[in-house]
Design a protein around this motif. Structure first.
Motif, PDB file in Angstrom:
ATOM      1  N   UNK A  24       0.794  -1.209   0.040  1.00  0.00           N
ATOM      2  CA  UNK A  24       0.129   0.098   0.085  1.00  0.00           C
ATOM      3  C   UNK A  24       0.842   1.176   0.015  1.00  0.00           C
ATOM      4  N   UNK A  25       1.990   1.264   0.746  1.00  0.00           N
ATOM      5  CA  UNK A  25       2.979   2.480   0.832  1.00  0.00           C
ATOM      6  C   UNK A  25       3.515   2.617  -0.331  1.00  0.00           C
ATOM      7  N   UNK A  26       3.990   1.604  -1.222  1.00  0.00           N
ATOM      8  CA  UNK A  26       4.532   1.798  -2.528  1.00  0.00           C
ATOM      9  C   UNK A  26       3.504   2.258  -3.706  1.00  0.00           C
ATOM     10  N   UNK A  27       2.321   1.630  -3.527  1.00  0.00           N
ATOM     11  CA  UNK A  27       1.215   2.195  -4.155  1.00  0.00           C
ATOM     12  C   UNK A  27       0.895   3.734  -4.282  1.00  0.00           C
ATOM     13  N   UNK A  28       1.003   4.329  -2.972  1.00  0.00           N
ATOM     14  CA  UNK A  28       1.074   5.713  -2.857  1.00  0.00           C
ATOM     15  C   UNK A  28       2.242   6.714  -3.531  1.00  0.00           C
ATOM     16  N   UNK A  29       3.154   5.852  -3.690  1.00  0.00           N
ATOM     17  CA  UNK A  29       4.435   6.507  -4.258  1.00  0.00           C
ATOM     18  C   UNK A  29       4.031   6.380  -5.826  1.00  0.00           C
ATOM     19  N   UNK A  30       3.931   5.156  -6.304  1.00  0.00           N
ATOM     20  CA  UNK A  30       3.432   4.989  -7.886  1.00  0.00           C
ATOM     21  C   UNK A  30       2.584   6.073  -8.462  1.00  0.00           C
ATOM     22  N   UNK A  31       1.212   6.095  -7.570  1.00  0.00           N
ATOM     23  CA  UNK A  31       0.216   6.623  -8.087  1.00  0.00           C
ATOM     24  C   UNK A  31       0.432   8.304  -8.115  1.00  0.00           C
ATOM     25  N   UNK A  32       1.466   8.477  -7.272  1.00  0.00           N
ATOM     26  CA  UNK A  32       1.662  10.104  -6.846  1.00  0.00           C
ATOM     27  C   UNK A  32       0.934  10.601  -5.729  1.00  0.00           C
ATOM     28  N   UNK A  33       0.321   9.811  -4.827  1.00  0.00           N
ATOM     29  CA  UNK A  33      -0.543  10.442  -4.083  1.00  0.00           C
ATOM     30  C   UNK A  33       0.147  11.087  -2.931  1.00  0.00           C
ATOM     31  N   UNK A  34       1.387  10.356  -2.724  1.00  0.00           N
ATOM     32  CA  UNK A  34       2.482  10.917  -1.701  1.00  0.00           C
ATOM     33  C   UNK A  34       3.680  11.004  -2.655  1.00  0.00           C
ATOM     34  N   UNK A  35       4.429  12.035  -2.540  1.00  0.00           N
ATOM     35  CA  UNK A  35       5.537  12.526  -3.377  1.00  0.00           C
ATOM     36  C   UNK A  35       6.809  11.860  -2.523  1.00  0.00           C
ATOM     37  N   UNK A  36       7.495  11.022  -3.400  1.00  0.00           N
ATOM     38  CA  UNK A  36       8.738  10.481  -2.936  1.00  0.00           C
ATOM     39  C   UNK A  36       9.673  10.277  -3.866  1.00  0.00           C
ATOM     40  N   UNK A  37      10.955  10.381  -3.336  1.00  0.00           N
ATOM     41  CA  UNK A  37      12.344  10.363  -4.407  1.00  0.00           C
ATOM     42  C   UNK A  37      13.091   9.138  -4.058  1.00  0.00           C
ATOM     43  N   UNK A  38      13.643   8.646  -4.980  1.00  0.00           N
ATOM     44  CA  UNK A  38      14.593   7.482  -4.708  1.00  0.00           C
ATOM     45  C   UNK A  38      16.037   7.992  -4.803  1.00  0.00           C
ATOM     46  N   UNK A  39      16.770   7.781  -3.687  1.00  0.00           N
ATOM     47  CA  UNK A  39      17.954   7.940  -3.634  1.00  0.00           C
ATOM     48  C   UNK A  39      18.756   6.813  -3.315  1.00  0.00           C
TER      49      UNK A  39
END
Length: 68
Positions: A24-39
């Protein structure tokens, strides 16, 4: 709100804060509901993104609440 956390959160911290699972957390990132960056192969999530998400969800649910 979320004073015990740093400005950038890990996936595990987001899972803990929102009480949701990893998928569910990764889905939020994938859909853009939660902004996240990959470092360097790690997701980093600004604390503000989580606060904005919580506030948005609260506002969406507010009209559904029964008024007495």
């Amino acid at each position: 709100m979320l004073d015990n956390y740093g400005d950038m959160l890990s996936v595990e911290e987001v899972m803990e804060i929102l009480t949701i699972g990893k998928n569910a957390t990764y889905d939020l990132f994938r859909t853009g509901e939660v902004k996240a960056v990959r470092l360097k192969n790690r997701w980093k999530i600004p604390k503000k993104a989580i606060i904005d998400y919580i506030n948005k969800r609260y506002e969406e649910e507010k009209p559904r609440a029964k008024k007495f």
